[in-house]
Design a protein around this motif. Structure first.
Motif, PDB file in Angstrom:
ATOM      1  N   GLN A 886       0.824  -1.202   0.000  1.00  0.00           N
ATOM      2  CA  GLN A 886       0.000   0.000   0.000  1.00  0.00           C
ATOM      3  C   GLN A 886       0.863   1.259   0.000  1.00  0.00           C
ATOM      4  O   GLN A 886       0.575   2.234  -0.672  1.00  0.00           O
ATOM      5  N   GLY A 887       1.968   1.220   0.766  1.00  0.00           N
ATOM      6  CA  GLY A 887       2.854   2.373   0.796  1.00  0.00           C
ATOM      7  C   GLY A 887       3.470   2.658  -0.557  1.00  0.00           C
ATOM      8  O   GLY A 887       3.597   3.812  -0.964  1.00  0.00           O
ATOM      9  N   GLU A 888       3.871   1.620  -1.276  1.00  0.00           N
ATOM     10  CA  GLU A 888       4.444   1.826  -2.610  1.00  0.00           C
ATOM     11  C   GLU A 888       3.403   2.424  -3.546  1.00  0.00           C
ATOM     12  O   GLU A 888       3.710   3.294  -4.361  1.00  0.00           O
ATOM     13  N   GLU A 889       2.166   1.954  -3.442  1.00  0.00           N
ATOM     14  CA  GLU A 889       1.121   2.518  -4.298  1.00  0.00           C
ATOM     15  C   GLU A 889       0.892   3.991  -3.977  1.00  0.00           C
ATOM     16  O   GLU A 889       0.720   4.814  -4.881  1.00  0.00           O
ATOM     17  N   GLU A 890       0.903   4.342  -2.677  1.00  0.00           N
ATOM     18  CA  GLU A 890       0.715   5.743  -2.311  1.00  0.00           C
ATOM     19  C   GLU A 890       1.881   6.597  -2.799  1.00  0.00           C
ATOM     20  O   GLU A 890       1.695   7.719  -3.264  1.00  0.00           O
ATOM     21  N   ASN A 891       3.092   6.047  -2.697  1.00  0.00           N
ATOM     22  CA  ASN A 891       4.256   6.793  -3.183  1.00  0.00           C
ATOM     23  C   ASN A 891       4.171   7.029  -4.678  1.00  0.00           C
ATOM     24  O   ASN A 891       4.481   8.124  -5.168  1.00  0.00           O
ATOM     25  N   CYS A 892       3.776   5.989  -5.394  1.00  0.00           N
ATOM     26  CA  CYS A 892       3.634   6.149  -6.848  1.00  0.00           C
ATOM     27  C   CYS A 892       2.589   7.204  -7.178  1.00  0.00           C
ATOM     28  O   CYS A 892       2.769   8.018  -8.078  1.00  0.00           O
ATOM     29  N   GLY A 893       1.466   7.176  -6.444  1.00  0.00           N
ATOM     30  CA  GLY A 893       0.437   8.184  -6.687  1.00  0.00           C
ATOM     31  C   GLY A 893       0.898   9.578  -6.361  1.00  0.00           C
ATOM     32  O   GLY A 893       0.611  10.538  -7.082  1.00  0.00           O
ATOM     33  N   LEU A 894       1.644   9.707  -5.264  1.00  0.00           N
ATOM     34  CA  LEU A 894       2.175  11.015  -4.898  1.00  0.00           C
ATOM     35  C   LEU A 894       3.164  11.518  -5.938  1.00  0.00           C
ATOM     36  O   LEU A 894       3.136  12.688  -6.333  1.00  0.00           O
ATOM     37  N   TRP A 895       4.049  10.649  -6.389  1.00  0.00           N
ATOM     38  CA  TRP A 895       5.041  11.051  -7.383  1.00  0.00           C
ATOM     39  C   TRP A 895       4.370  11.402  -8.707  1.00  0.00           C
ATOM     40  O   TRP A 895       4.782  12.343  -9.391  1.00  0.00           O
ATOM     41  N   LYS A 896       3.335  10.673  -9.054  1.00  0.00           N
ATOM     42  CA  LYS A 896       2.619  10.961 -10.295  1.00  0.00           C
ATOM     43  C   LYS A 896       1.925  12.323 -10.202  1.00  0.00           C
ATOM     44  O   LYS A 896       1.839  13.051 -11.197  1.00  0.00           O
ATOM     45  N   SER A 897       1.470  12.680  -9.010  1.00  0.00           N
ATOM     46  CA  SER A 897       0.801  13.974  -8.864  1.00  0.00           C
ATOM     47  C   SER A 897       1.757  15.134  -9.072  1.00  0.00           C
ATOM     48  O   SER A 897       1.334  16.244  -9.387  1.00  0.00           O
ATOM     49  N   VAL A 898       3.044  14.884  -8.906  1.00  0.00           N
ATOM     50  CA  VAL A 898       4.035  15.943  -9.103  1.00  0.00           C
ATOM     51  C   VAL A 898       4.531  15.983 -10.535  1.00  0.00           C
ATOM     52  O   VAL A 898       4.760  17.055 -11.104  1.00  0.00           O
TER      53      VAL A 898
END
Length: 1452
Positions: A886-898
């Motif tokens: 779940q943490g990796e998915e959140e990180n990917c989503g956060l990075w994609k938002s940038v």
């Protein structure tokens, strides 16, 4: 496959197997099989060519034969093909033929196979340039060997006999044929190697020929597979441990295989020695180097065997041809750095090291060095490769060096010493990002008393003897290190060190390297390129100016050089410093430095004059040519760097290994050392970088290189991010930043450019630039331990700070424009940092700068109101920790938002605000944005350019104060619901902001002006909290013995008073000035406490009076008088608080009576300002008490003022019953605007006729006039009032001539002032110190009649001597003020006053009776003056001692 492709019979179109298969479908019964075989035999009798028959018994798939053989090899050697019908027929025919010939079947089959094999490869015999089969030959050979395997399975073939025949007939077999024999389990390569004596030399030649082929030529990877299989066999035969490995045949095979492996490796090393500049891909030996790969032979070779093979190969490489001596290694070591080593050799070391830990490799390296003669070039190149490719090598190497040195000094072992020095120097060659410089290592190892050689004299002698033995071979840069950073030597052994220093200097002289030409701050690390004396002198000048700018003093190094290294100072340093230029209008650091040297007489006058004239000519020349300049820079290094940066970017996009990326970065670092040749890496961890925020101080070439580096980093980050998020990327970014930190001048240029981009060009930066620069800053923060401190010029921050703090200063949040850029930048940086660290378990502090995080905590709720309803603590819970997926998915989503081009900063901020790791960071103390920090940030906002309107700003500030920080716990930066704490925070913030905004010459352009800040808004918030506190804590406030407002200012002033005297007074005055402006905005009633005791409510003014006596009197201007607004505020506080008591009028009377006794400064100020205070206080009292009459003590103030006004008009009125000090203050106020004349003298005569009780009024009046006199000395604006003040004081002294009370004003300490002790707490300490100056500014100017009467007053001489001694001390300490005015008279000159004082004192002594002083007083005065003025001391003894009364001694 058709026979036509391989058979000699052209009539056959289909194989025998096909023909047989085609007939099977037509046979109705299985019983006809025997008949069919007999028919087939009859048919075969007509075709007796057995060679062609071998091609007819199988039906192979001609496609991808090598792959089939490889897969077949993996199934195991014991597996054999099932006999086919064709194989059975072939065996039957062979048996029949063998019977006819009378030979064994196996011999006949061998003969047939050899003939067919020679037929297939026969045309290659004369042409050995072809080392591989073509595709057609490979298919035919596969069919032949498949038939051979069937014969072997039917026991109709002898493999050993076959090899004997084949080796005899084919003198040079093809290695690929042998490879197929081995892989198809016909004959093992091991047997072939041990069967014939010439096989070894044949195999060597075949392997070398095969290495000349590449996979690209064939397109099928055959050379790699052949070599891999052969290497696996060789390694297995040599390094696999088996039960029968000790047998003679096994030993022979092992020796043969070992010799082949060693010879091939030697061939590779010889190739590199012949052509050392060959790069990867340009040599035939590269293919063999590729065989040192664990994945190629790891399937068929055990890990232990592979480990032993790599160890053996590494040892062979390190010890191959040890023709170089240690002396050669010392001299040539500089050419063996990683950047100068052949890539193929570094590739070999990388592959050999891949399966080992760094500790294992270094341990083995140490073992090899101790037990073998080594090839030093290979040993040191291997070490450089390890350092560059593996970041864990540095600490392991430091441990190894420590062990070597410890062992060397324990046993006085020279081998360990030379090994340690060579390894340390090799590490230093790779730059500070990889290993500390040689000078740093040498200082750490031998620079202290606890170093290895500090235990005994024998150890010291051993070290110096070793260094002396190195002198004939050491390059100059190492000799410089040993001279400038000599080993620690006790004082008693200094002679030993001097012998070595003399020897070294002699050697440098032989090398024509002058010590005098050595720079003052020269980089002597041994890693950098040599710098010409002129270039070094320029660097010394820049360093000296930098140190002068930060300290304000000429450095000791420059001063010593001007004496002990005068030739270099005069011939190199001064010419570089005095290079003609256009002098700026405002003196800069260089000009100030030159002026300081000139004042210190370090610059010859003629040379300085010539410099000034040259600068003037330069200005004229540039005005004539309009400043045209030509840049003559060498572009070649820039082009090389551009190519290297592009290659680095390509490596990232191609997914290259970490080692390849590190190697490329090492080459980039090498190029940067050419562009920035002064590499001062040994100073990076100690010196301070000067960051000039207003100007660019670098050349055009350097600016281009800096832009190129930043652009490359941004592009590389984007390219790498397209492949994987930051947490999945290699550490390339950290390594990139680390190599930049090793170049001091480059780092300085980078910081200047970063500041310019962030502070001045933020609006124009694209999203890609913002993201790249943000990541760059994050990695600078992660490497902060390697970064130097930064001093901003002008000093926007106190003292040197970290790189991150300096760059954070470039991100102000004062206007809407820079707020929007700051939030964009910080969102990008924090998102990158969170994704880089992946989770809180991975030390988030390393990649998440707390200063940028705090800016987001400030800006996001301010600019996005919706975020205020979503507390950050509630956005993320601890469930995130441990949920890796779940943490990796959140990180990917956060990075994609940038990184998404369609997103906005608001969407990114929203995603970040809800991101669990972001929310969890706020639990760490260093990431909490406290109330004080919020107030400081809010007070910097410019209201006219704020992103919020006035109503929006009010709403936001009320939310922050009331909802966010007031209820928050103290450990989270809040107030824990305490209103007093909230008030204290606001008051401290306001005072700090006013102190920061105080205009100075340096920071005027960079600090927000107070007028445009949010100070009025914060005052409004303070008043709201104060009002709430008054409503909710009345009962609690009555129990307070002091008030928190006054306690706060007391604390701040007590902290300030810890400074030195003069600066302390100035700081206190500034603090009080700020504080007074703050409290005037608060309700006056907050300053006085109402206490309850004995059932009564009474006023408590103790804290207020203590505050005025201790602090306010120090900030009065003029001294001894509070400002009107402050006086009115204090008195209003008394009146307003009194209405809460049981008897308001009575409490006011008590308070004023107490003030007249304990707080005379407030009493004097009230009397002085009563003309303006009266209507204000009277109106307030009537409002508070519904028209009740004034309290008695206030009425006394009114009566005093009325009496003074009547006296001024010449009306005789009775003196009110009031304190004499109050009367004097009122009278002084009336006289202040009146010129000295008959009216004032008449009033004084009337006062002189008063009773003794009222005569105190004159003494206090004299004190107030003396204070005015001192003010004229201290305040240039009041110099014109000196004459008036003196006349007024003399008039008062004329009236007091018969009284000695006025002398008490000049007594010290305060306890000796008697009734006049209140004057000590009216004026400031400075005025009290200057009272002796006032005494002798008055007494010498009295007329002779008055002076004669004054001298006869009791105690005059004692007071005069004490004042004289104090005046001398003031004069000697430089504390006597001298007004700066155009009309300076002798009466204001301290030296003139001192001379007149001595004259008057000597005359007074001569006129004084010897009985006027007791013997004790005389001895005290004599002891006081004997050192200060012996003439006065002698006069005291001569005129006043008891011996002077004896007539018998008159003749003396």
């Amino acid at each position: 496959m058709s026979l036509g492709a391989s058979s000699m019979c052209p009539t056959q179109k289909r194989t025998l197997s096909c023909l047989l298969a085609g007939r099977v479908g037509k046979r109705p019964k299985q019983e006809n099989v025997q008949e069919l075989q007999e028919a087939a035999v009859q048919l075969l009798n007509r075709h007796q060519n057995l060679s062609d028959l071998f091609l007819e018994v199988g039906s192979p798939n001609p496609c991808n034969l090598i792959c089939k053989e490889s897969s077949g090899q993996q199934k195991g050697a014991s597996e054999s093909p099932s006999p086919t019908i064709g194989g059975s027929l072939l065996v039957n025919e062979l048996r029949r033929k063998a019977g006819e010939l009378g030979v064994p079947v196996a011999a006949l089959s061998v003969k047939m196979v050899v003939e067919r094999l020679l037929d297939l490869t026969g045309h290659i015999k004369g042409d050995r340039e072809q080392v591989l089969l073509n595709s057609t030959q490979r298919v035919q050979l596969s069919v032949l060997f498949q038939s051979t395997r069937e014969l072997l399975s039917l026991e109709a073939f002898c493999s050993k006999l076959f090899w004997q025949e084949y080796w005899r007939d084919q003198k040079q077999p093809m290695l690929e044929v042998v490879y197929h024999l081995h892989t198809q389990n016909i004959l093992s390569l091991e047997y072939m190697l041990e069967s014939e004596n010439g096989v070894r030399s044949w195999l060597m030649s075949e392997l070398k020929a095969l290495c000349g082929r590449t996979a690209t030529e064939e397109g099928d990877g055959v050379p790699q597979q052949v070599l891999s299989t052969v290497v696996s066999v060789l390694v297995r035969a040599v390094f696999e441990e088996t039960q029968d490995s000790t047998a003679a045949p096994c030993r022979r095979l092992s020796q043969v295989c070992r010799s082949v492996l060693d010879d091939m490796l030697s061939w590779v090393l010889d190739t590199l020695n012949c052509k050392p500049t060959l790069q990867s891909g340009e040599t035939t030996a590269e293919l063999w180097v590729q065989m040192f790969d664990a994945s190629l032979c790891g399937v068929s070779v055990s890990p232990d065997a592979l480990h032993r093979f790599f160890i053996h190969s590494l040892t062979h490489t390190l010890t191959y041809r040890p023709r170089l001596k240690v002396s050669d290694a010392i001299a040539m070591q500089r050419e063996w750095s990683f950047a100068k080593t052949c890539r193929l050799l570094t590739s070999l070391f990388r592959k050999l090291a891949v399966i080992f830990k760094v500790e294992e490799l270094l341990s083995h390296l140490q073992q090899v060095l101790e037990t073998h003669e080594v090839n030093w070039q290979h040993v040191l190149s291997c070490l450089s490769t390890l350092l560059v490719y593996n970041p864990n090598t540095q600490p392991s190497l430091k441990e190894l060096l420590s062990r070597l040195l410890s062992s060397a000094f324990e046993g006085y072992d020279l081998e360990n010493m030379i090994t340690a020095f060579l390894l340390a120097r090799q590490g230093a060659l790779e730059g500070p990002g990889v290993f500390p410089s040689y000078s740093e290592w040498f200082k750490m190892s031998f620079g202290g008393a606890s170093s290895y050689h500090g235990k005994s004299k024998k150890s010291l002698v051993f070290l110096l003897k070793f260094l002396s033995d190195l002198v004939p071979f050491d390059p100059p840069q190492y000799l410089k290190v040993h001279i400038l950073h000599p080993p620690y030597v006790a004082v008693k052994h200094r002679a030993l060190l001097q012998e070595y220093v003399s020897l070294t200097k002699t050697r440098l002289a032989d090398l024509k390297v002058s010590i005098e030409e050595m720079g003052l701050y020269e980089d002597i690390s041994g890693a950098g390129t040599s710098v010409q004396p002129r270039c070094q002198a320029r660097q010394d000048v820049e360093k000296a100016i930098s140190l002068f700018g930060s300290t304000g003093r000429i450095s000791a190094t420059v001063m010593e050089a001007s004496i002990f290294r005068r030739p270099y100072f005069l011939s190199r340093f001064l010419p570089a410093l005095l290079t003609p230029r256009v002098l700026p209008v405002k003196p800069d650091a260089r000009m100030n430095f030159i002026d300081s040297l000139k004042k210190a007489e370090k610059i010859p006058a003629a040379q300085h004059s010539s410099y000034i004239e040259s600068c003037q000519r330069e200005r004229q020349r540039q005005q004539d040519s309009k400043g045209v300049s030509v840049v003559n820079d060498d572009d070649n290094p820039q082009e090389v760097l551009q190519v290297q940066l592009q290659e680095h970017r390509a490596l990232l996009t191609e997914g290259a290994s970490d080692g390849e990326v590190s190697a490329q970065l090492a080459r980039i670092s090498h190029t940067l050392s050419i562009v920035f040749p002064e590499r001062a890496e040994e100073l990076v961890s100690q010196a301070v970088i000067q960051l000039h925020v207003d100007e660019s101080i670098f050349s055009e070439l350097h600016n281009k290189v800096v832009n190129m580096i930043l652009r490359s980093f941004c592009q590389s980050l984007l390219d790498a991010s397209r492949i994987s998020p930051p947490n999945k990327q290699s550490p390339w970014a950290s390594q990139f930043v680390n190599i930049l930190l090793g170049h001091r001048q480059l780092l300085t240029a980078l910081l200047h450019r970063m500041w310019d981009l962030l502070h001045n060009q933020g609006v124009s930066l694209s999203a890609a630039h913002v993201l790249g620069l943000a990541a760059f800053v994050v990695h600078l923060h992660a490497s902060q331990t390697k970064c130097p401190k930064v001093q901003l010029c002008p000093p926007l921050l106190p003292g040197p700070v970290s790189v991150l703090e300096a760059l954070t200063t470039a991100l102000p949040c004062t206007t809407q424009t820079n707020m929007l850029f700051c939030v964009r930048f910080c969102v990008a940086a924090v998102c990158y940092g969170l994704c880089r660290s992946e989770s809180l378990c991975d030390q988030p502090q390393q990649y998440n700068p707390c200063s940028l995080y705090k800016k987001l905590l400030y800006l996001i709720p301010r600019l996005m109101p919706d975020m205020r309803r979503l507390p950050i603590e509630a956005s993320g819970e601890s469930e995130y920790v441990g949920a890796n997926k779940q943490g990796e998915e959140e990180n990917c989503g956060l990075w994609k938002s940038v990184t998404d081009t369609n997103t906005t900063w608001r969407k990114s901020a929203w995603a970040l605000w809800k991101h669990a790791p972001f929310c969890l960071l706020v639990k760490l103390p260093e990431y909490q944005f406290s109330f004080s920090e919020w107030l400081a940030a809010e007070l910097r906002v410019q209201r006219s350019e704020d992103a919020l309107s006035d109503p929006d700003r009010q709403e936001y500030q009320q939310w922050a104060c009331q909802q966010l920080y007031l209820p928050s716990p103290v450990d989270k930066g809040g107030c824990a619901g305490d209103l007093k704490t909230a008030c204290s925070h606001i008051l401290n913030a306001v005072m700090d902001q006013k102190t920061v905004c105080a205009p100075t010459q340096e920071n005027t352009d960079h600090r927000p002006s107070e007028a445009g800040t949010c100070l009025p808004d914060i005052f409004s918030r303070l008043q709201e909290i104060v009002y709430e506190m008054e409503l909710t804590s009345r009962s609690q406030r009555t129990q307070d013995k002091g008030h928190f407002l006054l306690d706060l200012i007391s604390h701040r002033c007590s902290v300030t008073s810890d400074l030195q005297s003069i600066s302390s007074e100035l700081c206190i005055q500034q603090t009080l000035h700020t504080w007074n402006r703050v409290i005037l905005a608060l309700p006056a009633v907050m300053l006085v406490t109402v206490k309850t005791g004995g059932g009564k409510r009474t006023l408590d003014c103790e804290t207020l009076m203590e505050h005025i006596n201790q602090y306010q009197r120090k900030g009065c201007s003029p001294a001894g008088l509070l400002p009107y607004h402050l006086t009115a505020h204090f008195l209003r506080a008394v009146l307003m608080a009194s209405v809460s008591c049981d008897c308001a009028s009575g409490e006011v009377n008590k308070a004023m009576s107490l003030i007249s006794l304990q707080c005379p400064l407030l009493l004097v100020s009230a009397g002085h300002w009563w003309g303006r205070l009266s209507p204000v206080l009277v109106s307030l009292w009537h409002r508070l008490t519904d028209g009740q009459p004034l309290p008695q003590q206030l009425q006394v103030l009114a009566d005093c003022h009325l009496w003074v006004c009547s006296s001024k008009d010449g009306v005789s009125c009775p003196v009110p019953s009031a304190p004499p000090l109050l009367l004097a203050a009122c009278l002084h106020c009336v006289w202040e605007g009146q010129a000295c004349g008959k009216g004032i003298r008449t009033s004084l005569e009337m006062l002189g006729q008063l009773t003794e009780q009222h005569s105190q009024l004159l003494v206090f009046l004299l004190f107030l006039c003396v204070t005015d006199l001192l003010t004229t000395f201290l305040t240039p604006q009041r110099v014109k009032g000196l004459q008036r003040a003196q006349e007024l004081c003399k008039d008062i002294l004329t009236v007091l001539v018969d009284s000695a009370d006025w002398l008490l004003l000049f007594k010290t300490p305060c306890s000796e002032k008697g009734l006049y002790q209140p004057v000590a707490v009216v004026t400031s300490d400075e005025y009290t110190r200057l009272m002796p100056l006032a005494f002798y500014s008055l007494v010498p100017h009295l007329n002779s009649e008055i002076l004669e009467k004054t001298v006869k007053a009791p105690g005059f001489l004692h007071t005069a001597v004490l004042c004289y001694s104090s005046l001398i001390k003031l004069f000697m300490d430089g504390q006597t003020p001298c007004p700066v005015t155009e009309h300076l008279t002798d009466q204001m000159d301290p030296s003139y006053i001192l001379t007149r004082a001595q004259q008057v004192l000597l005359k007074t002594i001569s006129l004084t009776s010897p009985t006027s002083l007791s013997p004790h007083q005389l001895n005290q005065l004599e002891a006081l003056c004997v050192d200060l003025d012996p003439e006065v001391a002698a006069a005291l003894v001569f005129h006043l001692s008891s011996s002077s009364l004896s007539p018998e001694l008159d003749f003396l």
